[in-house]
Design an enzyme around this catalytic site. Structure first.
Site, PDB file in Angstrom:
ATOM      1  N   TYR A 272      13.625  -6.781  15.642  1.00 17.52           N
ATOM      2  CA  TYR A 272      13.629  -6.491  14.209  1.00 17.52           C
ATOM      3  C   TYR A 272      14.834  -7.140  13.538  1.00 17.52           C
ATOM      4  O   TYR A 272      14.709  -7.758  12.477  1.00 17.52           O
ATOM      5  CB  TYR A 272      13.649  -4.977  14.004  1.00 17.52           C
ATOM      6  CG  TYR A 272      13.529  -4.537  12.563  1.00 17.52           C
ATOM      7  CD1 TYR A 272      12.319  -4.649  11.883  1.00 17.52           C
ATOM      8  CD2 TYR A 272      14.621  -3.999  11.891  1.00 17.52           C
ATOM      9  CE1 TYR A 272      12.201  -4.239  10.573  1.00 17.52           C
ATOM     10  CE2 TYR A 272      14.516  -3.588  10.567  1.00 17.52           C
ATOM     11  CZ  TYR A 272      13.303  -3.706   9.914  1.00 17.52           C
ATOM     12  OH  TYR A 272      13.187  -3.310   8.612  1.00 17.52           O
TER      13      TYR A 272
ATOM     14  N   SER B 166       0.807  -1.224   0.000  1.00 22.94           N
ATOM     15  CA  SER B 166       0.000   0.000   0.000  1.00 22.94           C
ATOM     16  C   SER B 166       0.837   1.269   0.000  1.00 22.94           C
ATOM     17  O   SER B 166       0.371   2.325  -0.415  1.00 22.94           O
ATOM     18  CB  SER B 166      -0.953   0.012   1.201  1.00 22.94           C
ATOM     19  OG  SER B 166      -0.231   0.021   2.419  1.00 22.94           O
ATOM     20  N   ARG B 167       2.091   1.193   0.456  1.00 25.74           N
ATOM     21  CA  ARG B 167       2.904   2.404   0.529  1.00 25.74           C
ATOM     22  C   ARG B 167       4.379   2.037   0.592  1.00 25.74           C
ATOM     23  O   ARG B 167       4.749   0.871   0.677  1.00 25.74           O
ATOM     24  CB  ARG B 167       2.515   3.250   1.738  1.00 25.74           C
ATOM     25  CG  ARG B 167       2.576   2.520   3.051  1.00 25.74           C
ATOM     26  CD  ARG B 167       1.885   3.244   4.188  1.00 25.74           C
ATOM     27  NE  ARG B 167       1.930   2.460   5.418  1.00 25.74           N
ATOM     28  CZ  ARG B 167       2.351   2.934   6.581  1.00 25.74           C
ATOM     29  NH1 ARG B 167       2.758   4.172   6.684  1.00 25.74           N
ATOM     30  NH2 ARG B 167       2.364   2.167   7.655  1.00 25.74           N
TER      31      ARG B 167
END
Length: 245
Positions: free
Chosen positions: A153, A12-13
């Site tokens: 992460y 989406s982005r």
């Protein structure tokens, strides 16, 4: 990539959107996934279709393995094939380990690593029947060199590198290539919040002395998805301006 079908998660982005646009520009029909921002996903689809490309969006949570399998099954019902899988969806929850919550660890690993694994598992079946396909996993420079305050992460992105290499060996006999792209510091929504002082310090350790762009990462992904990379598998392509070699 004419007549090829691509599934891009987190499309989406940011980098995901740039990947969708680049694959569509090269002729692929793009199915992009999103979890929450329906308006942004619709904008990506519109950018592609306005340019004459083919795209649609689907909503599911990549951390849900059953949802991943269902999404691939639904894609196959419509398109009958899956040629390219780009595992781009990810989250970054930062914090020192002594104060890091279990739920934030689980969220990071389940989204960044488990989700990619589940989609690889679902996608490899149709690709094996086709005797061909390309899988590209978006890892990170943090997964290669580590970074204080990003243990979860870093672990998730390092895990993607191991997944990429192991799966490349599993699937090579069926002409399915599995590679990873490892971006450095890229100018996206995820880096826009970085204070100017910290940004200046980052630029000091990047030999090319600038942030990368989402489009530059997208071109690397598209290369690995294309026939131009037909003899490349199990590779980690660094797109980091020379920050980590």
């Amino acid at each position: 990539m004419k007549d090829k079908v691509a599934l891009v998660t987190g499309g989406s982005r940011g980098i995901g959107r740039a990947v969708c646009l680049e694959l569509a520009r090269r002729g692929a029909s793009v199915v992009l996934s999103y979890q929450g921002n329906e308006a942004a996903a619709a904008e990506t689809v519109k950018l592609i279709t306005d340019a004459g490309g083919k795209a649609k969006s689907v909503r599911f949570d990549v951390s849900d393995a059953a949802a991943c399998t269902k999404a691939v099954d639904e894609l196959l019902k419509e398109h009958s094939r899956l040629d390219i899988l780009v595992n781009n969806a990810g989250v970054a929850v930062d914090g020192l380990i002594m104060r890091f919550r279990d739920e934030d660890w689980d969220k990071t690993i389940n989204t960044n690593l488990k989700g990619a694994w589940a989609l690889c598992r679902a996608a490899c079946r149709p690709m094996m029947k086709q005797r061909g396909g390309a899988i590209i996993n978006l890892t990170s420079i943090v997964g290669e060199m580590g970074n204080a305050g990003q243990t979860a992460y870093a672990a998730s992105k390092a895990g993607l590198i191991g997944l990429t290499k192991a799966l490349a060996k599993e699937l090579c006999s069926r002409n399915i290539r599995v590679n990873a792209v490892s971006p450095g510091f890229i100018g996206t929504d995820m880096t826009s919040h970085i204070p100017e002082e910290m940004r200046a310090k980052m630029l000091d350790v990047i030999p090319l002395a600038r942030l990368g762009t989402a489009e530059e990462v997208a071109k690397a992904v598209a290369f690995l998805a294309s026939a131009d990379a037909s003899y490349i598998t199990g590779e980690v392509l660094k797109v980091n301006g020379g920050m980590y070699m």
